[in-house]
Every structure is written in structure tokens, then in C-alpha cells.
Design an enzyme around this catalytic site. Structure first.
Site, PDB file in Angstrom:
ATOM      1  N   TYR A  55     -21.001 -16.484  49.191  1.00  0.00           N
ATOM      2  CA  TYR A  55     -21.527 -17.489  48.274  1.00  0.00           C
ATOM      3  C   TYR A  55     -20.533 -18.642  48.199  1.00  0.00           C
ATOM      4  O   TYR A  55     -19.503 -18.574  47.518  1.00  0.00           O
ATOM      5  CB  TYR A  55     -21.743 -16.909  46.879  1.00  0.00           C
ATOM      6  CG  TYR A  55     -22.825 -15.849  46.773  1.00  0.00           C
ATOM      7  CD1 TYR A  55     -23.751 -15.642  47.791  1.00  0.00           C
ATOM      8  CD2 TYR A  55     -22.927 -15.054  45.629  1.00  0.00           C
ATOM      9  CE1 TYR A  55     -24.743 -14.681  47.688  1.00  0.00           C
ATOM     10  CE2 TYR A  55     -23.923 -14.092  45.515  1.00  0.00           C
ATOM     11  CZ  TYR A  55     -24.818 -13.902  46.541  1.00  0.00           C
ATOM     12  OH  TYR A  55     -25.797 -12.938  46.419  1.00  0.00           O
ATOM     13  N   HIS A 122     -23.986  -6.026  52.161  1.00  0.00           N
ATOM     14  CA  HIS A 122     -24.794  -7.192  51.822  1.00  0.00           C
ATOM     15  C   HIS A 122     -26.021  -7.314  52.728  1.00  0.00           C
ATOM     16  O   HIS A 122     -26.001  -8.007  53.743  1.00  0.00           O
ATOM     17  CB  HIS A 122     -23.940  -8.455  51.901  1.00  0.00           C
ATOM     18  CG  HIS A 122     -24.553  -9.627  51.203  1.00  0.00           C
ATOM     19  ND1 HIS A 122     -23.885 -10.831  51.039  1.00  0.00           N
ATOM     20  CD2 HIS A 122     -25.759  -9.798  50.602  1.00  0.00           C
ATOM     21  CE1 HIS A 122     -24.665 -11.677  50.390  1.00  0.00           C
ATOM     22  NE2 HIS A 122     -25.813 -11.071  50.134  1.00  0.00           N
ATOM     23  N   SER A 153     -26.873  -3.501  48.909  1.00  0.00           N
ATOM     24  CA  SER A 153     -27.882  -4.487  48.530  1.00  0.00           C
ATOM     25  C   SER A 153     -28.910  -4.490  49.658  1.00  0.00           C
ATOM     26  O   SER A 153     -28.547  -4.655  50.829  1.00  0.00           O
ATOM     27  CB  SER A 153     -27.253  -5.876  48.379  1.00  0.00           C
ATOM     28  OG  SER A 153     -28.211  -6.830  47.980  1.00  0.00           O
TER      29      SER A 153
END
Length: 339
Positions: A55, A122, A153
Site C-alpha cells: 500500500y 496477500h 487474505s
């Protein structure tokens, strides 16, 4: 703010804060805006923060580390991050011990901690869930004190079901909201049966369930709601929960009509000020298997409003039926079997 158990990670606020927006892919967000949003979350009683090393190439982690430094040091907050998407190419073979250690060490530096509270794979390729050596590597990082717990995730329900077969997986992060309902069919029950925590991301469908978007809304060039509508950059399910934009607007309008009807009915216990995003968040939280929901926002007022969903009464049967009807009429055919 109410709290729930997140696997063996511990108790966390049932409304958390998703920090993708303060990193990248949502248009320009200044550092001062990001800091104000995180501070608003803490002031609202939020103590669970979700981020990822990609991010803003670490920007989100760094901001959280700086703003929450004292809370992190005193164990007053839980910060979950993610690892794996820095791989190029992003392939299953890359999820090995050396790469995971490298990613984890970078996140430790960004957040300013010795041990990461929770590290999640991820959204890796599906084949990763069939590689026990990847989960063995995570166990090694626990043994080394680099991470305290680990989870995953996922994009697909099937990936979540496969992941929870590994005994060390403490949490599964999955998209779940009134426009993405399939996890409620089987996955939530299976996770609860194994005491695996469930983190619900994209709870407001990238803004569709805020009621603030329209057909005239323009998104910046660096906003994924512009460049990823067809899944050109990453899984399209991350953008508007995979619902075609115009279809999502129709569904949101139909839900908003229900919100207006509830607010106008003095006999409805959930009415009188219930907003569309609060209806959506409350719908998610009414599923007992959910540990925490992680809406993201850079507007302090929105952050506080989202947090307030924790104190709302559960939706009544009429509300739940309305959400089910909207899903069946507008959305199911587009998303239900895809993820």
C-alpha cells in the site's frame, strides 16, 4: 466499541480500520489527511488496523507506525499487515521462506516493531494453498520472533476453506458485504468451527454502499475504481466488490430506499438515523463468525460514523430480507459463483 476474538490473536475492535486508502490506489491522499483519519479511528475506539507492504510501497505501514507508535509499544492496538504482492512475477513459487522473511523484515522496519502482530499472505495464487512449505516458512518466522501470528487474505471462498485446514492459520481476510454474500453459505460456519478469525474487507464495496457515488462520479487516474474496473491491475473483485458499476449503483439505490423507509418508521428499532453504510456494516456484524470489519476512509466524520455501527442494534428480519432481496434481484448473477 465492542470487541470480538480474532483467532488466537486476541480481542480486537469489531470495527477496525482498513488503511489501503492512506497508502495508494484511491487518488491523492495527503499525509495530513492520512494522519487525521488514523487519529479519528483511535478516538472512536478502533484498535485493529489492517495494512499491507504494497500500500503505497510501504507508505501505509509507515504512517501507521508513526501515528500509533505509543499504542503499538503498549500493546493497545493490533496491526495486521500482508506480504507477497511485492513478488514480480507474482507466482506461487515465490512464496518461499527467503522471500517471506525479506518482506516481513521490511514491514517490521516500516512499522517500527520487533514482532509483527499478524502477517497475512496477500491474496496469493491459489496454488500457494497447496504448498505446505509456505506455511512451514510462516511457522519458522513465528519461531524466530519476527511474527506473532499468521493468516491469509483470499479472493475466493474455496481458498479460505483450504487455508483453514492448516492448523497455524489464525485468520482469514475475505470480501463480505451485502453485495458479496457467498461466504455466509459455508465458509463462516467452517471458520467458526475451527476458531479461525474472520476479517471482512471491502465492506462498503469501494464506496457503492456509502450512497455517495453516482453515474456522474469521476475517479482520478490513480484510483483503482478508474483503472481496475475490468481487473486490468489485480482481481476485479477488489473493485466495487466485483459488481459492474452501474449494477452496483442500482443495488445501492434499492438498499437506500430501504434505509429511508426504516428511518421514517418510528416502530423500527434500527431506524432513526441509520445510514446506508451503517446498515451495510451492521449486516456484516450480525454474522457471529465475523471477528472484525475493516472499512477505510480518509474523512474523520466517516471514520467515526463507521465505528458507531458497533453500537447499533442488530437488524430485524425485515431489514435482512430486504438485503437478501436486493442481492438476489441485482447482484447474485454477477458475483455469487465467481468468488
Amino acid at each position: 466499541m465492542n470487541h470480538r476474538t480474532l483467532g488466537n490473536v486476541g480481542a480486537v475492535s469489531e470495527v477496525g480500520y482498513g488503511s489501503w486508502q492512506i497508502g495508494s490506489d484511491w487518488g491523492d491522499v495527503s499525509e495530513s489527511e492520512a494522519v487525521a483519519a488514523v487519529e479519528a479511528a483511535r478516538d472512536a475506539g478502533i484498535d485493529f488496523f489492517d495494512t499491507a507492504d504494497v500500500y503505497g510501497d510501504g507508505r501505509s505501514e509507515q504512517i501507521l507506525g508513526d501515528v500509533l507508535e505509543r499504542d503499538i509499544a503498549s500493546d493497545d492496538v493490533t496491526v495486521a499487515t500482508k506480504a507477497g504482492r511485492r513478488l514480480d512475477p507474482h507466482v506461487a513459487d515465490g512464496y518461499d521462506e527467503a522471500n517471506l522473511r525479506r518482506f516481513v523484515d521490511r514491514s517490521r522496519e516500516n512499522l517500527g516493531v520487533e514482532t509483527l502482530d499478524l502477517v497475512q499472505l496477500h491474496c496469493p495464487p491459489t496454488d500457494v494453498y497447496y504448498r505446505p512449505e509456505t506455511f512451514d516458512a510462516l511457522e519458522t518466522l513465528v519461531d524466530e520472533g519476527r511474527i506473532a501470528r499468521y493468516g491469509v487474505s483470499v479472493e475466493r471462498v474455496e481458498e479460505g476453506l483450504k487455508a483453514i485446514a492448516y492448523p497455524g492459520v489464525e485468520s482469514v481476510q475475505i470480501i463480505f458485504n451485502p453485495l458479496r454474500q457467498r461466504p455466509a453459505e459455508l465458509f463462516l460456519d467452517e471458520a467458526a468451527a475451527r476458531d479461525v478469525g474472520v476479517i471482512c474487507r471491502v465492506p462498503l464495496a469501494s464506496g457503492l454502499l456509502t450512497g455517495a457515488l453516482s453515474r456522474d462520479t469521476e475517479f482520478a487516474g490513480d484510483d483503482h475504481r478508474n483503472y481496475n474496473r475490468e481487473g486490468d491491475a489485480f482481481d476485479v473483485g477488489e473493485t466495487f466488490a466485483g459488481v459492474p458499476y452501474e449494477v452496483g449503483l442500482d443495488a445501492a439505490d434499492a438498499l437506500a430506499e430501504r434505509v429511508d423507509a426504516v428511518a421514517a418508521d418510528p416502530t423500527d428499532a434500527t431506524g432513526d438515523g441509520l445510514s446506508l453504510p451503517q446498515l451495510s456494516l451492521r449486516w456484516i456484524l450480525d454474522h457471529d463468525a465475523v471477528s472484525t470489519v475493516i472499512p477505510g476512509s480518509t474523512t474523520p466524520a466517516h471514520v467515526r460514523s463507521n465505528a458507531a455501527a458497533s453500537e447499533l442494534a442488530p437488524l430485524d428480519e425485515a431489514d435482512r430480507e430486504a438485503v437478501a432481496d436486493v442481492y438476489d434481484e441485482f447482484v447474485r448473477e454477477h458475483v455469487h459463483q465467481r468468488w
